[in-house]
Scaffold this motif. Structure first.
Motif, mmCIF file in Angstrom:
data_model
loop_
_atom_site.group_PDB
_atom_site.id
_atom_site.type_symbol
_atom_site.label_atom_id
_atom_site.label_comp_id
_atom_site.label_asym_id
_atom_site.label_seq_id
_atom_site.Cartn_x
_atom_site.Cartn_y
_atom_site.Cartn_z
ATOM 1 N N ALA A 115 0.834 -1.208 0.000
ATOM 2 C CA ALA A 115 0.000 0.000 0.000
ATOM 3 C C ALA A 115 0.867 1.257 0.000
ATOM 4 N N ASP A 149 -4.463 -3.734 -5.854
ATOM 5 C CA ASP A 149 -5.008 -2.376 -5.874
ATOM 6 C C ASP A 149 -6.157 -2.230 -4.879
ATOM 7 N N GLN A 150 -7.006 -3.246 -4.783
ATOM 8 C CA GLN A 150 -8.135 -3.201 -3.856
ATOM 9 C C GLN A 150 -7.663 -3.186 -2.403
ATOM 10 N N LYS A 151 -6.608 -3.945 -2.113
ATOM 11 C CA LYS A 151 -6.082 -3.997 -0.747
ATOM 12 C C LYS A 151 -5.395 -2.691 -0.354
ATOM 13 N N ALA A 152 -4.780 -2.018 -1.331
ATOM 14 C CA ALA A 152 -3.949 -0.849 -1.036
ATOM 15 C C ALA A 152 -4.722 0.244 -0.307
ATOM 16 N N GLU A 153 -5.937 0.502 -0.732
ATOM 17 C CA GLU A 153 -6.722 1.576 -0.132
ATOM 18 C C GLU A 153 -6.974 1.306 1.355
ATOM 19 N N ALA A 154 -7.266 0.049 1.673
ATOM 20 C CA ALA A 154 -7.588 -0.303 3.052
ATOM 21 C C ALA A 154 -6.375 -0.241 3.978
ATOM 22 N N TYR A 155 -5.192 -0.433 3.419
ATOM 23 C CA TYR A 155 -3.993 -0.529 4.260
ATOM 24 C C TYR A 155 -3.108 0.708 4.209
ATOM 25 N N ARG A 156 -3.502 1.722 3.448
ATOM 26 C CA ARG A 156 -2.617 2.881 3.270
ATOM 27 C C ARG A 156 -2.359 3.604 4.601
ATOM 28 N N GLU A 157 -3.396 3.853 5.376
ATOM 29 C CA GLU A 157 -3.220 4.556 6.650
ATOM 30 C C GLU A 157 -2.475 3.690 7.665
ATOM 31 N N ARG A 212 1.127 4.638 -2.797
ATOM 32 C CA ARG A 212 0.497 5.863 -2.290
ATOM 33 C C ARG A 212 0.365 6.899 -3.407
ATOM 34 N N GLN A 213 -0.689 7.678 -3.359
ATOM 35 C CA GLN A 213 -1.101 8.509 -4.489
ATOM 36 C C GLN A 213 -0.189 9.711 -4.730
#
Length: 808
Positions: free
Chosen positions: A77, A108-116, A81-82
């Motif tokens: 993630a 990609d789907q997992k990345a959003e949930a784990y970024r923070e 990061r963006q």
């Protein structure tokens, strides 16, 4: 000891030490394919999630406390990061370093949930180590890759190139992670010492090989072991290999008739090639090893043994130059019951799983001898244990022995990957040599539009025709259309010959056992000199049989000017690379290249001066059916070639004609594997790529009967190792048997591969148990009988034999 407040990666190592250690190693490994920065970044991020509180509870309490949660998604993630260019290859490698490569869409789907959570983990690390930084990479991909075409709809050469690059980066990370963990284990120093191979020094290896070739030529000439024509061809082929070695890296073919010495000639080319190019190459672009890829398990031990005798003659070199790697035993989930990714991703701690994970081979030797299955599964598998060795393929000379055995259904992805590895516009720096007496039509053509380009022949075509004509040593006898023969009739016919020395090759292991039994019934108690060979026998057993066969065939061992009986019933595992010389050969009708290959075991050294007296008899067996599918197609094309009047083995052009006929029917126009690769769908590629037609399980033979009656019983070398390994202790002194990496290597000669569907057969399943009673193990132990010795035929199913596909 680790400070009480330090974050841990393993019970013996802090997290910061592990991240930095893996980063350094992965960056170093990735220099071989110009990706040092990506390797370092992957190493720093791969275990970022271990800073989570729940993981720290687990590692400190040996899984007694703490919730089991994934830790690989965090680093992936963070790489996506963006605010910066998304590091897709890095993210994919990090995300899959335990469970295996996942599809781009899933990551990609997992990345959003784990970024923070990733950012939180990074802050926790910096609490104790404020200088810890994760470098910024300004480009999404390396420059050479960024410049390729990435068209919408996953079209363009960039997508497939990214697939391969991601796999190499993944491999570098896996190997770095496993090695760094090993170093900090309790017995890390001992493991590190066992892992030390000699550095690749092509100059010294070449000197030793040139000495060996000179000695062999002189001995063959003085002892009359080879005809003048054979020696002349070998000498000329060797000179052509030396002359071609100075050419640019890339693709080469080596077409040599059987007996022309192609095995050592290809090694001669490889070493001269490495010596020449290393003079001018940057350090990270110098050749690092030679990899010999062989299709048949049955001849790998023989080849490895021959190379050890040449390159490990000195005591200080023994076991430190040639790596023999041919078992499918690796740390992987049981194919019959794959675990879900979440469970795979989080192995238990303070258990044997960690040790099994570390035992996978990484091909860090100067000379590697391996199977086609191992090599190509490294390129297309998503599993860490299979991919771990991939990065060590870069900057290698790769020799493909018997290249004609590549499966037509898999040719598109295979040829594309080989082209990429040898492409001078890519960073992998490989040179490949395609060796065989029956060179297939792999070049780009109307029949094979996805074929290879710029394959340079080491032996010019006109010279190859001269060699094949010069070394014609046999006469072929083809059956009439309606002519067939039973096993009993065939055995009787051969036993009526004055010289009872013959090789009979059939299409299946079941047929080999039936024909062997027909000979036994004819011979009764006088069965001395009757032998059997198939892959239902351990590699160590096959080597034992071949040594005795060679002894009996050696002219200096003939008794009273007569030949000692030597009748060998075999599957096609003897057709290529096995150095035996029979006066007569019988071959059940099969693929054209197989018939010609087995003919190379007849009058191999040209000692029968009149080729018409050394007969290769092709026959239609009454009692056996050929395997279905591609094998049956190949037999049909052989018949067509013969009816067209083109089945002339003395002309190498006949092989081109045959393979063009075969590829027209068997190479698919559309390829799901290539489509999945272009979409970075690693799961689908793993499922679709099958180098062999059936999945297998690895079975360790621990006990054997050394006489035909099954009375004399003893343990195999692998059985003794298994007995010792069962008493090894894990954490807190608990007995938790496991194999070390050195054990895995040493048990390979006692392993047989059976079809996975054997597990569905109650009689066979009842004779198998999981090694160490570990249900996650991919290794089984055979509890039934095994017949060893000169009269033995291997594993005893004590009933109906498993249904067979393509037989090696």
């Amino acid at each position: 000891m680790n400070p009480i407040n330090s974050l841990l990666a393993h019970k013996d190592q802090t997290l910061i030490s592990h991240l930095e250690g893996v980063s350094q190693k992965a960056g170093f490994f990735a220099t071989a394919f110009d990706a040092s920065e990506q390797g370092k970044l992957a190493g720093l991020l791969h275990d970022l999630g271990k800073a989570e509180t729940e993981f720290q509870k687990r590692i400190r309490t040996s899984d007694q406390d703490g919730e089991k949660q994934p830790h690989a998604h965090h680093g992936a993630a963070y790489a996506l990061r963006q605010s910066e260019p998304a590091q897709w290859p890095v993210a994919l490698a990090v995300n899959g370093h335990h469970a295996g490569l996942h599809n781009r869409g899933d990551v990609d789907q997992k990345a959003e949930a784990y970024r923070e959570m990733a950012k939180s983990c990074l802050l926790k690390i910096r609490e104790n180590h404020p200088d810890f930084t994760v470098p910024l990479l300004h480009d999404m991909l390396p420059g050479w890759l960024q410049d390729l075409d990435f068209f919408p709809g996953n079209r363009g050469n960039g997508w497939l190139a990214t697939d391969l690059f991601t796999r190499f980066l993944f491999s570098a990370l896996i190997d770095a992670d496993r090695l760094d963990t090993e170093e900090h284990a309790e017995d890390g120093d001992k493991k590190n010492e066992a892992r030390q191979w000699k550095p690749f020094k092509p100059e010294s290896l070449l000197l030793r090989l040139e000495e060996e070739l000179k000695e062999r030529a002189e001995k063959a000439k003085s002892e009359g072991k080879a005809s003048g024509e054979v020696l002349a061809v070998r000498q000329e082929v060797g000179n052509l290999c030396r002359d071609s070695a100075g050419k640019d890296r890339g693709l080469f073919s080596l077409s040599v008739p059987t007996g022309g010495g192609k095995t050592l000639a290809s090694m001669l080319f490889a070493l001269h090639h490495a010596v020449h190019h290393d003079k001018f190459a940057q350090r990270n672009k110098q050749f690092r090893r030679i990899i010999v890829v062989i299709p048949y398990l049955s001849i790998i031990q023989q080849t490895a043994k021959a190379l050890r005798e040449i390159f490990e003659r000195d005591e200080a070199l023994k076991g430190r130059v040639v790596l023999e790697h041919h078992s499918q035993v690796e740390d992987e989930p049981d194919p019959a019951g794959k675990q879900k990714d979440k469970k795979e991703a989080e192995p238990s701690y303070d258990t044997i799983s960690e040790r099994r994970r570390l035992a996978a081979e990484n091909w860090d030797a100067p000379i590697v001898v391996t199977t086609s299955v191992q090599f190509f599964e490294s390129l297309f598998s998503r599993r860490p244990a299979k991919a771990r060795k991939l990065h060590n393929i870069a900057q290698s000379v790769i020799i493909f022995d018997e290249i004609q055995t590549l499966p037509p259904l898999m040719l598109q992805p295979i040829l594309h990957a080989l082209s990429e590895l040898a492409n001078p516009q890519r960073p992998y720096g490989c040179t490949m040599v395609f060796c065989t007496a029956t060179q297939p039509a792999l070049h780009k053509s109307e029949d094979l539009p996805t074929g290879l380009e710029n394959v340079r022949p080491i032996v010019p075509p006109e010279k190859a025709r001269e060699h094949f004509a010069s070394l014609r040593r046999v006469a072929y006898r083809w059956p009439e259309d309606n002519e067939s023969i039973s096993w009993e009739e065939l055995a009787g016919s051969i036993l009526r010959r004055d010289a009872q020395q013959a090789l009979i090759v059939v299409n299946t292991r079941k047929a080999a056992r039936e024909l062997h039994q027909a000979f036994r019934e004819k011979l009764g108690n006088d069965a001395d000199g009757l032998f059997h060979l198939s892959t239902w026998m351990m590699p160590a057993h096959r080597v034992e049989i071949l040594e005795e066969v060679k002894r009996r065939l050696d002219p200096k061992n003939f008794k009273n000017n007569g030949r000692e009986r030597c009748i060998l019933v075999s599957t096609q595992c003897i057709e290529a690379g096995v150095d035996v010389d029979f006066p007569a050969v019988w071959r059940a009708l099969g693929p054209y290249d197989s018939i010609v290959q087995v003919a190379g075991r007849c009058n191999r050294n040209g000692l029968i001066k009149n080729p018409d007296e050394a007969v290769v008899q092709v026959f239609h067996p009454k009692d056996s059916k050929s395997p279905k599918g591609l094998y049956s197609t190949a037999i049909a094309q052989t018949e067509l070639l013969r009816k067209m009047g083109l089945a002339i083995p003395e002309n190498p052009d006949s092989f081109t004609a045959y393979f063009r006929l075969l590829y027209q029917l068997s190479v698919p126009d559309e390829c799901g594997i290539q489509r999945a690769r272009s979409r970075l769908q690693f799961k689908e590629v793993d499922e679709l790529f099958e180098f062999i037609e059936q999945d297998t399980i690895s079975v360790l033979i621990c006990n054997q009967y050394v006489d035909y009656a099954g009375e004399k019983f003893k343990k195999t070398a692998g059985g003794k190792l298994y007995e010792e390994a069962q008493t090894r202790r894990g954490g807190k002194g608990k007995i938790m048997g496991y194999f070390t990496r050195e054990d895995w290597r040493n048990i390979q000669p006692n392993i047989i591969n059976l079809p996975s569907r054997s597990l569905k057969d109650e009689k066979v399943r009842g004779k198998l148990e999981k090694a160490f009673n570990d249900e996650t193990s991919g290794l089984y132990v055979w509890l039934g009988k095994y017949h060893a010795g000169f009269k033995g035929t291997g594993i005893d199913f004590e009933g109906a034999m498993p249904v067979e596909g393509l037989i090696l």
